[in-house]
Motif scaffolding. Structure first.
Motif, short mmCIF file in Angstrom:
data_model
loop_
_atom_site.label_atom_id
_atom_site.label_comp_id
_atom_site.label_asym_id
_atom_site.label_seq_id
_atom_site.Cartn_x
_atom_site.Cartn_y
_atom_site.Cartn_z
N PHE A 6 0.84 -1.20 0.00
CA PHE A 6 0.00 0.00 0.00
C PHE A 6 0.87 1.25 0.00
N GLU A 7 1.89 1.26 0.82
CA GLU A 7 2.76 2.43 0.93
C GLU A 7 3.45 2.72 -0.41
N SER A 8 3.81 1.70 -1.14
CA SER A 8 4.43 1.87 -2.46
C SER A 8 3.45 2.57 -3.42
N TYR A 9 2.20 2.12 -3.45
CA TYR A 9 1.20 2.75 -4.30
C TYR A 9 0.92 4.17 -3.83
N ARG A 10 0.80 4.34 -2.54
CA ARG A 10 0.52 5.66 -1.95
C ARG A 10 1.57 6.67 -2.37
N GLN A 11 2.83 6.30 -2.20
CA GLN A 11 3.92 7.23 -2.53
C GLN A 11 3.95 7.54 -4.03
N ALA A 12 3.64 6.56 -4.85
CA ALA A 12 3.66 6.76 -6.30
C ALA A 12 2.52 7.67 -6.77
N ALA A 125 -14.96 -2.45 -1.52
CA ALA A 125 -14.95 -2.72 -2.96
C ALA A 125 -14.14 -1.68 -3.73
N TRP A 126 -12.86 -1.58 -3.40
CA TRP A 126 -11.97 -0.68 -4.14
C TRP A 126 -10.72 -1.45 -4.58
N THR A 127 -10.12 -0.95 -5.65
CA THR A 127 -8.88 -1.51 -6.17
C THR A 127 -8.04 -0.36 -6.72
N ILE A 128 -6.74 -0.42 -6.51
CA ILE A 128 -5.82 0.51 -7.17
C ILE A 128 -4.97 -0.31 -8.13
N PHE A 129 -5.01 0.07 -9.41
CA PHE A 129 -4.23 -0.60 -10.44
C PHE A 129 -2.99 0.21 -10.78
N ARG A 130 -1.86 -0.45 -10.91
CA ARG A 130 -0.64 0.17 -11.44
C ARG A 130 -0.54 -0.30 -12.88
N ASN A 131 -0.78 0.62 -13.82
CA ASN A 131 -0.83 0.28 -15.24
C ASN A 131 0.55 0.45 -15.86
N SER A 132 1.19 -0.64 -16.17
CA SER A 132 2.54 -0.60 -16.73
C SER A 132 2.50 -0.12 -18.17
N ARG A 133 3.46 0.68 -18.54
CA ARG A 133 3.57 1.17 -19.92
C ARG A 133 4.47 0.28 -20.77
N ASP A 134 5.44 -0.39 -20.16
CA ASP A 134 6.47 -1.10 -20.92
C ASP A 134 6.04 -2.49 -21.38
N ASP A 135 5.66 -3.35 -20.44
CA ASP A 135 5.37 -4.74 -20.81
C ASP A 135 3.87 -5.05 -20.84
N LYS A 137 1.88 -5.25 -18.45
CA LYS A 137 1.40 -5.94 -17.25
C LYS A 137 0.86 -4.94 -16.24
N VAL A 138 -0.05 -5.43 -15.44
CA VAL A 138 -0.72 -4.61 -14.44
C VAL A 138 -0.58 -5.29 -13.08
N SER A 139 -0.35 -4.49 -12.05
CA SER A 139 -0.45 -5.01 -10.69
C SER A 139 -1.54 -4.21 -9.99
N SER A 140 -2.02 -4.73 -8.88
CA SER A 140 -3.10 -4.04 -8.18
C SER A 140 -3.08 -4.38 -6.70
N VAL A 149 -4.16 -6.79 -0.17
CA VAL A 149 -3.29 -7.74 -0.85
C VAL A 149 -2.91 -7.19 -2.23
N GLU A 150 -1.75 -7.60 -2.70
CA GLU A 150 -1.28 -7.19 -4.01
C GLU A 150 -1.38 -8.38 -4.96
N ALA A 151 -1.82 -8.10 -6.18
CA ALA A 151 -1.93 -9.14 -7.20
C ALA A 151 -1.18 -8.67 -8.44
N PHE A 152 -0.67 -9.64 -9.19
CA PHE A 152 0.08 -9.36 -10.41
C PHE A 152 -0.59 -10.07 -11.57
N GLU A 153 -0.72 -9.37 -12.67
CA GLU A 153 -1.35 -9.95 -13.87
C GLU A 153 -0.29 -10.51 -14.79
#
Length: 153
Positions: A6-12, A125-135, A137-140, A149-153
Motif C-alpha cells: 500500500f505504501e508503495s502505491y501511496r507514494q507513487a 470494494a476498491w482496487t488501485i491498479f498500477r498500469n505498466s507502460r512497458d510490458d 502488465k498490471v499489478s493491483s 493484498v497485491e496481485a500481479f497480472e
C-alpha cells in the motif's frame, strides 16, 4: 495488511494529478491518475483513456468537501459529470486507509475527498491498479479477507 505494498502505491500516487473520472456499470467510478494513454476495446472501438494508476471504487463511495458530502453513489447519475469535471486536474495530496476493514480515502488539493465505504456484506470494494507502460502488465492492490493484498497480472 500488506503495508509495504500500500505504501508503495501511496507514494507513487501522491503529487500526481487526477486526469479523468469516469463511471462504469452501475455506480462504479474510475479515477485515472497521471499521464493518460489511449485504449481500445476488443471490438476495436475507443475505450476510456487509462492513467498510470487507476482507482476503481465499485460502489458505496462519496465525494466530500471540508463541510459536506457533495455527491455519492446514490446521487442521480445525470449529475455525475458536472460533479466530476471540476476535480480533474487537481493534485492528489494523500491516499490513506481507514477503518477496521480498510476503506480508501483520497485527498485532492482544494479540500476535496473521494472516500469508499462499503455498506453491504463482503469486503470494501476498491482496487488501485498500477498500469505498466512497458510490458503491458498490471499489478493491483485491493481488500481480500479484511487485508490489503497485491496481485500481479
Amino acid at each position: 495488511m500488506l503495508a509495504s505494498a500500500f505504501e508503495s502505491y501511496r507514494q507513487a500516487i501522491k503529487s500526481r494529478h487526477l486526469s479523468l473520472v469516469w463511471h462504469g456499470y452501475g455506480s462504479a467510478i474510475f479515477l485515472e491518475i497521471g499521464e493518460l494513454s489511449t485504449q481500445q476495446r476488443r471490438d476495436g472501438s475507443d475505450g476510456n483513456p487509462k492513467g498510470e494508476y487507476t482507482v476503481m471504487i465499485e460502489w458505496s463511495w462519496r465525494i466530500e468537501s471540508e463541510a459536506a458530502i457533495l455527491a455519492g453513489s446514490w446521487t442521480d447519475e445525470q449529475n455525475w459529470d458536472e460533479i466530476f469535471e471540476p476535480l480533474v486536474g487537481r493534485r492528489i495530496e494523500d491516499v490513506v486507509l481507514f477503518a477496521r476493514l480498510p476503506e480508501l480515502s483520497i485527498t485532492l488539493e482544494k479540500g476535496r475527498y473521494f472516500t469508499s465505504f462499503m455498506t453491504a456484506e463482503g469486503q470494501p470494494a476498491w482496487t488501485i491498479f498500477r498500469n505498466s507502460r512497458d510490458d503491458g502488465k498490471v499489478s493491483s492492490i485491493s481488500v481480500v479477507a479484511g487485508h490489503v493484498v497485491e496481485a500481479f497480472e
